[in-house]
Structures are given as structure tokens and as C-alpha cells.
Design a protein around this motif. Structure first.
Motif, PDB file in Angstrom:
ATOM      1  N   GLY A   1       0.661  -1.338  -0.017  1.00 34.21           N
ATOM      2  CA  GLY A   1       0.151   0.119   0.205  1.00 34.21           C
ATOM      3  C   GLY A   1       0.791   1.216   0.036  1.00 34.21           C
ATOM      4  O   GLY A   1       2.092   1.216  -0.251  1.00 34.21           O
ATOM      5  N   GLY A   2       0.057   2.397   0.375  1.00 31.24           N
ATOM      6  CA  GLY A   2       1.012   3.620   0.433  1.00 31.24           C
ATOM      7  C   GLY A   2       2.205   3.663   1.372  1.00 31.24           C
ATOM      8  O   GLY A   2       3.310   4.344   0.812  1.00 31.24           O
ATOM      9  N   VAL A   3       2.309   3.178   2.383  1.00 31.61           N
ATOM     10  CA  VAL A   3       3.554   3.146   3.252  1.00 31.61           C
ATOM     11  C   VAL A   3       4.632   2.347   2.773  1.00 31.61           C
ATOM     12  O   VAL A   3       5.706   2.966   2.698  1.00 31.61           O
ATOM     13  CB  VAL A   3       3.041   2.724   4.780  1.00 31.61           C
ATOM     14  N   MET A   4       4.199   1.163   2.324  1.00 30.56           N
ATOM     15  CA  MET A   4       5.429   0.314   1.582  1.00 30.56           C
ATOM     16  C   MET A   4       5.850   1.001   0.383  1.00 30.56           C
ATOM     17  O   MET A   4       7.259   1.075   0.101  1.00 30.56           O
ATOM     18  CB  MET A   4       4.721  -1.023   1.253  1.00 30.56           C
ATOM     19  N   THR A   5       4.850   1.815  -0.323  1.00 31.38           N
ATOM     20  CA  THR A   5       5.134   2.355  -1.767  1.00 31.38           C
ATOM     21  C   THR A   5       6.178   3.555  -1.343  1.00 31.38           C
ATOM     22  O   THR A   5       7.401   3.781  -1.921  1.00 31.38           O
ATOM     23  CB  THR A   5       4.037   2.915  -2.121  1.00 31.38           C
TER      24      THR A   5
ATOM     25  N   LEU B   1      -4.592   5.291  -5.195  1.00 32.23           N
ATOM     26  CA  LEU B   1      -4.272   6.617  -5.485  1.00 32.23           C
ATOM     27  C   LEU B   1      -3.129   6.917  -4.922  1.00 32.23           C
ATOM     28  O   LEU B   1      -2.336   7.690  -5.699  1.00 32.23           O
ATOM     29  CB  LEU B   1      -5.282   7.525  -4.643  1.00 32.23           C
ATOM     30  N   SER B   2      -2.744   6.626  -3.881  1.00 34.20           N
ATOM     31  CA  SER B   2      -1.394   7.062  -3.277  1.00 34.20           C
ATOM     32  C   SER B   2      -0.421   6.517  -4.212  1.00 34.20           C
ATOM     33  O   SER B   2       0.800   7.090  -4.397  1.00 34.20           O
ATOM     34  CB  SER B   2      -1.083   6.660  -1.844  1.00 34.20           C
ATOM     35  N   ILE B   3      -0.258   5.067  -4.613  1.00 29.72           N
ATOM     36  CA  ILE B   3       0.613   4.696  -5.324  1.00 29.72           C
ATOM     37  C   ILE B   3       0.944   5.379  -6.617  1.00 29.72           C
ATOM     38  O   ILE B   3       1.781   5.634  -7.397  1.00 29.72           O
ATOM     39  CB  ILE B   3       0.343   3.014  -5.855  1.00 29.72           C
ATOM     40  N   ARG B   4      -0.310   5.835  -7.207  1.00 30.83           N
ATOM     41  CA  ARG B   4      -0.303   6.501  -8.557  1.00 30.83           C
ATOM     42  C   ARG B   4       0.203   7.905  -8.380  1.00 30.83           C
ATOM     43  O   ARG B   4       1.081   8.574  -9.274  1.00 30.83           O
ATOM     44  CB  ARG B   4      -1.899   6.622  -9.069  1.00 30.83           C
ATOM     45  N   GLU B   5      -0.028   8.640  -7.051  1.00 33.31           N
ATOM     46  CA  GLU B   5       0.522  10.045  -7.001  1.00 33.31           C
ATOM     47  C   GLU B   5       2.043   9.825  -6.831  1.00 33.31           C
ATOM     48  O   GLU B   5       2.607  10.864  -7.214  1.00 33.31           O
ATOM     49  CB  GLU B   5      -0.335  10.677  -5.596  1.00 33.31           C
ATOM     50  N   GLN B   6       2.527   8.650  -5.999  1.00 32.59           N
ATOM     51  CA  GLN B   6       3.862   8.659  -5.935  1.00 32.59           C
ATOM     52  C   GLN B   6       4.545   8.025  -7.247  1.00 32.59           C
ATOM     53  O   GLN B   6       5.653   7.993  -7.487  1.00 32.59           O
ATOM     54  CB  GLN B   6       4.188   7.721  -4.801  1.00 32.59           C
ATOM     55  N   GLU B   7       3.807   7.896  -8.299  1.00 38.39           N
ATOM     56  CA  GLU B   7       4.269   7.294  -9.598  1.00 38.39           C
ATOM     57  C   GLU B   7       5.289   5.993  -9.304  1.00 38.39           C
ATOM     58  O   GLU B   7       6.321   5.991  -9.750  1.00 38.39           O
ATOM     59  CB  GLU B   7       4.894   8.255 -10.331  1.00 38.39           C
ATOM     60  N   PHE B   8       4.832   5.081  -8.648  1.00 34.19           N
ATOM     61  CA  PHE B   8       5.654   3.984  -8.109  1.00 34.19           C
ATOM     62  C   PHE B   8       5.293   2.726  -9.122  1.00 34.19           C
ATOM     63  O   PHE B   8       3.872   2.578  -8.939  1.00 34.19           O
ATOM     64  CB  PHE B   8       5.902   3.854  -6.812  1.00 34.19           C
TER      65      PHE B   8
ATOM     66  N   GLY C   1      -5.160  -6.639  -8.659  1.00 39.47           N
ATOM     67  CA  GLY C   1      -6.366  -5.793  -8.199  1.00 39.47           C
ATOM     68  C   GLY C   1      -6.348  -4.877  -6.960  1.00 39.47           C
ATOM     69  O   GLY C   1      -5.073  -4.925  -6.592  1.00 39.47           O
ATOM     70  N   VAL C   2      -7.054  -4.372  -6.434  1.00 39.25           N
ATOM     71  CA  VAL C   2      -7.078  -3.676  -5.215  1.00 39.25           C
ATOM     72  C   VAL C   2      -8.032  -4.289  -4.396  1.00 39.25           C
ATOM     73  O   VAL C   2      -9.101  -4.523  -4.345  1.00 39.25           O
ATOM     74  CB  VAL C   2      -7.084  -2.089  -5.350  1.00 39.25           C
ATOM     75  N   SER C   3      -7.947  -4.231  -2.921  1.00 34.15           N
ATOM     76  CA  SER C   3      -8.397  -4.549  -1.778  1.00 34.15           C
ATOM     77  C   SER C   3      -8.270  -3.532  -0.391  1.00 34.15           C
ATOM     78  O   SER C   3      -6.986  -3.188  -0.263  1.00 34.15           O
ATOM     79  CB  SER C   3      -8.020  -6.005  -1.673  1.00 34.15           C
ATOM     80  N   ALA C   4      -9.393  -3.576   0.050  1.00 30.17           N
ATOM     81  CA  ALA C   4      -9.368  -2.744   1.361  1.00 30.17           C
ATOM     82  C   ALA C   4      -8.959  -3.514   2.481  1.00 30.17           C
ATOM     83  O   ALA C   4      -8.308  -3.054   3.608  1.00 30.17           O
ATOM     84  CB  ALA C   4     -10.542  -2.157   1.726  1.00 30.17           C
ATOM     85  N   LEU C   5      -9.010  -4.923   2.382  1.00 30.28           N
ATOM     86  CA  LEU C   5      -8.617  -5.845   3.350  1.00 30.28           C
ATOM     87  C   LEU C   5      -6.988  -6.236   3.284  1.00 30.28           C
ATOM     88  O   LEU C   5      -6.349  -6.487   2.125  1.00 30.28           O
ATOM     89  CB  LEU C   5      -9.169  -7.132   3.376  1.00 30.28           C
TER      90      LEU C   5
END
Length: 223
Positions: free
Chosen positions: A93-97, A118-125, A131-135
Motif C-alpha cells: 500500500g501507500g506506506v510500503m510504496t 491513489l497513493s501509489i499513482r500519486e507517487q508514480e511508483f 487488483g486492489v483490496s481494502a483488506l
């Protein structure tokens, strides 16, 4: 139990530069093997990554070893993560990114879910996943492996394999084959540019490629 192998030999810098000029789809014109299941796709619309495979296998709910890997990864590494069939828990997720990007990790290939798209895309990583999951995974202490062979996207991937990944897909090749593949891909891309120039000048593509001639020969019964 956690089984952690030695870090693999990093990709040769010259081969890395060669592969940076290659598209996975170009290599798909002349090679059948090494392509990860296309269901594992990029979260970025446009990207290209070349690097050394650092492999992990994580139990469905346990992200402990992936956290520990942030102590070991090097600039230019590509994390390749076997999720052991789990398609519910996101291990990334975002922190790991943000952490991985700061360490110079080139990207991550996940046979499973990510989160915080969204965080991954904003950081362009560069992240490839199913796919994506909230769990999400937890620090569950259930075990796993690092830098041992894994099964990802229908392939057995070894630590030290070379990864070339872009918005079209993910290619995995043994390190000893990477230079030959890169040279052939660059040559083919140059040929494609020449073909496009000929088309722009009025020639017909199937005449250049020989497709029409092949069909006519087969239909006429010629060998």
C-alpha cells in the motif's frame, strides 16, 4: 518459520541500459516464454522498469517478511511477491510504496492485491498486481520465504532473474539470456520504425511483411 536466502547478483548495468530501450510487446513478437499472466497489470498508465528479481512468498494474511525485506532491498531491485493463491488481502500500500521508493526499489510485481491505489499513482511508483483490496495483511508471524523460487503469474521465478515490465505486461528472463534478448529487441524496434516510414510513403503493410504473399501461397497449395 521464515526462510531467507542470500541477495541475488544485481543486474549488469550495461544490460539494464539496453533493456530500458525495449518494450515487452516487442519481445513478445519473437519470444513465447517468460511472460507473466496478463491479469497481473500495471497500476500506472505508462511505466517501464528493469531490475533484479528479489522473490518473496507470503502466507495470505502475513506481511511480516515483506516489512523485513525493506532492511535488505537495494536500489534497482524488483520485488516479486507470491501470495500463495490469496486474492483478498493486499500486502502492498501507500506506506510500503513510500519506503520502497526512498530505498530506490525499481518496482513490485504482486500475484495478488494491492491497496491505496491513489497513493501509489500519486507517487508514480511502479506496481503490477491483480487488483486492489481494502483488506490488508498484518504482522501475523506465520512464516514465508525470501530469495527462493516462487510461483507468480504462471511462472517459476528465481531470485536474480531479470525483470522487464511496462504498461503492456511483465517479462522474466534468466540473467544469462537478457543481453541477447535486449539486442534482438532493439534491432526489431529499429526495423519497425523503418516499416512505418515505408507505410508513410505509400507502401502497403502486408506487402512489406509478406503476409499477403504467404496467404496466397498457402491457398494455392504451394509448399
Amino acid at each position: 518459520m521464515y526462510h531467507i536466502g542470500p541477495m541475488p547478483t544485481a543486474i549488469d548495468a550495461h544490460i539494464s541500459r539496453q533493456l530500458q530501450d525495449c518494450e515487452t510487446a516487442t519481445i513478445g513478437h519473437f519470444r513465447e516464454s517468460g511472460f507473466v499472466d496478463p491479469a497481473i497489470h500495471s497500476l500506472l498508465a505508462r511505466t517501464r522498469v528493469v531490475g533484479t528479481a528479489v522473490t518473496l512468498s507470503l502466507p495470505p494474511t502475513d506481511g511480516t517478511l515483506l516489512n523485513h525485506a525493506m532492511r535488505l532491498v537495494r536500489p534497482g531491485d524488483v520485488l516479486v511477491i507470491d501470495r500463495q493463491g490469496d486474492d483478498r488481502h493486499a500486502c502492498w500500500g501507500g506506506v510500503m510504496t513510500q519506503v520502497a521508493k526512498g530505498l530506490g526499489v525499481a518496482g513490485v510485481i504482486i500475484d495478488g492485491m494491492a491497496t491505496d491505489a491513489l497513493s501509489i499513482r500519486e507517487q508514480e511508483f511502479p506496481v503490477w498486481c491483480r487488483g486492489v483490496s481494502a483488506l490488508t495483511t498484518k504482522l501475523a508471524g506465520l512464516g514465508g520465504t525470501m530469495n527462493l523460487p516462487v510461483s507468480v503469474g504462471g511462472l517459476v521465478i528465481h531470485p536474480g532473474d531479470i525483470i522487464l515490465a511496462d504498461e503492456n505486461g511483465v517479462l522474466v528472463v534468466p540473467a544469462q539470456e537478457a543481453g541477447t534478448i535486449a539486442s534482438k529487441a532493439v534491432s526489431l524496434q529499429q526495423q519497425e520504425e523503418a516499416i512505418l516510414q515505408r507505410v508513410a510513403q505509400g507502401e502497403c503493410l502486408p506487402d512489406i511483411s509478406g503476409a499477403t504473399e504467404l496467404i496466397e501461397r498457402i491457398n494455392s497449395g504451394e509448399s
